[in-house]
Design a protein around this motif. Structure first.
Motif, PDB file in Angstrom:
ATOM      1  N   UNK A  74      20.889  57.668 113.984  1.00 46.19           N
ATOM      2  CA  UNK A  74      21.376  58.813 113.219  1.00 46.19           C
ATOM      3  C   UNK A  74      22.829  58.575 112.862  1.00 46.19           C
ATOM      4  N   UNK A  75      23.135  58.662 111.590  1.00 45.72           N
ATOM      5  CA  UNK A  75      24.507  58.517 111.123  1.00 45.72           C
ATOM      6  C   UNK A  75      25.142  59.895 111.054  1.00 45.72           C
ATOM      7  N   UNK A 133      19.101  60.072 109.120  1.00 42.92           N
ATOM      8  CA  UNK A 133      18.306  59.292 110.052  1.00 42.92           C
ATOM      9  C   UNK A 133      17.594  58.093 109.481  1.00 42.92           C
ATOM     10  N   UNK A 134      17.456  57.081 110.334  1.00 43.33           N
ATOM     11  CA  UNK A 134      16.640  55.902 110.075  1.00 43.33           C
ATOM     12  C   UNK A 134      15.700  55.747 111.259  1.00 43.33           C
ATOM     13  N   UNK A 182      27.020  54.576 104.317  1.00 40.46           N
ATOM     14  CA  UNK A 182      26.501  53.861 105.482  1.00 40.46           C
ATOM     15  C   UNK A 182      24.974  53.844 105.474  1.00 40.46           C
ATOM     16  N   UNK A 183      24.354  54.949 105.055  1.00 41.22           N
ATOM     17  CA  UNK A 183      22.896  55.000 104.980  1.00 41.22           C
ATOM     18  C   UNK A 183      22.374  53.928 104.024  1.00 41.22           C
ATOM     19  N   UNK A 184      23.003  53.785 102.871  1.00 39.46           N
ATOM     20  CA  UNK A 184      22.606  52.745 101.912  1.00 39.46           C
ATOM     21  C   UNK A 184      22.700  51.366 102.551  1.00 39.46           C
ATOM     22  N   UNK A 185      23.802  51.113 103.265  1.00 33.70           N
ATOM     23  CA  UNK A 185      23.992  49.835 103.941  1.00 33.70           C
ATOM     24  C   UNK A 185      22.901  49.600 104.989  1.00 33.70           C
ATOM     25  N   UNK A 186      22.696  50.562 105.882  1.00 34.67           N
ATOM     26  CA  UNK A 186      21.730  50.375 106.968  1.00 34.67           C
ATOM     27  C   UNK A 186      20.293  50.266 106.458  1.00 34.67           C
ATOM     28  N   UNK A 187      19.961  51.006 105.406  1.00 35.50           N
ATOM     29  CA  UNK A 187      18.612  50.880 104.840  1.00 35.50           C
ATOM     30  C   UNK A 187      18.377  49.462 104.327  1.00 35.50           C
ATOM     31  N   UNK A 196      30.402  57.358 111.364  1.00 35.24           N
ATOM     32  CA  UNK A 196      30.820  56.544 110.220  1.00 35.24           C
ATOM     33  C   UNK A 196      31.743  57.350 109.311  1.00 35.24           C
ATOM     34  N   UNK A 197      32.528  56.637 108.507  1.00 36.72           N
ATOM     35  CA  UNK A 197      33.477  57.312 107.626  1.00 36.72           C
ATOM     36  C   UNK A 197      32.804  57.950 106.420  1.00 36.72           C
ATOM     37  N   UNK A 198      31.680  57.399 105.962  1.00 37.55           N
ATOM     38  CA  UNK A 198      30.961  57.926 104.794  1.00 37.55           C
ATOM     39  C   UNK A 198      29.464  57.780 105.063  1.00 37.55           C
TER      40      UNK A 198
END
Length: 135
Positions: free
Chosen positions: A59-60, A48-49, A15-20, A9-11
């Motif tokens: 994993x991002x 990680x999620x 991206x973690x905020x989005x996926x969570x 991902x670019x950020x």
């Protein structure tokens, strides 16, 4: 069974905020952050999620210039199956990306091998001693 996937991902923090948020209804939660200073140069920082069952993870990672493809971790029920999948992948034209070995920098009992397929996708065959084969 899929064990884990790396998404480039670019950020990673954005991206973690989005996926969570997106995966919370499905029982996914933050799993932790892997700091690349603890391992080899080939393993980047990872965010990680984990699924509610704890057997699957996403994993991002920070995307690098020109990067394509996916990184897919596949469950092997014992280390001998890691070895066998690695050998067969090489015989089928894959390229070595990490010989079968314990990956102590991830955790005790983490045994894996890595290959690159014919289209530059990355595969990891992984046995985790704490993941028991479903009955």
């Amino acid at each position: 069974m899929i064990d884990h996937v790396y998404l480039s991902v670019s950020d990673p923090e954005r991206a973690l905020t989005f996926y969570l948020a997106a995966l919370k209804p499905l029982g996914w939660e933050a799993f932790g952050k892997y700091d690349s200073e603890n391992g080899p140069d080939t393993v980047p920082d990872l965010w990680g999620l984990s699924s509610q069952a704890g057997r699957n993870s996403i994993w991002l990672r920070q995307r690098t210039a020109g990067e394509t493809g996916i990184y897919l971790g596949l469950v092997a029920d014992d280390p001998s199956l890691v070895d066998a999948a690695y050998a067969e992948a090489l015989r089928a034209g894959g390229r070595d990306d990490g010989i079968p070995a314990v990956r102590q920098y991830f955790s005790d009992g983490y045994y894996a091998a890595n290959v690159v397929d014919l289209d530059d996708n990355r595969l990891e065959f992984v046995h985790k001693s704490w993941n028991q084969k479903p009955a």
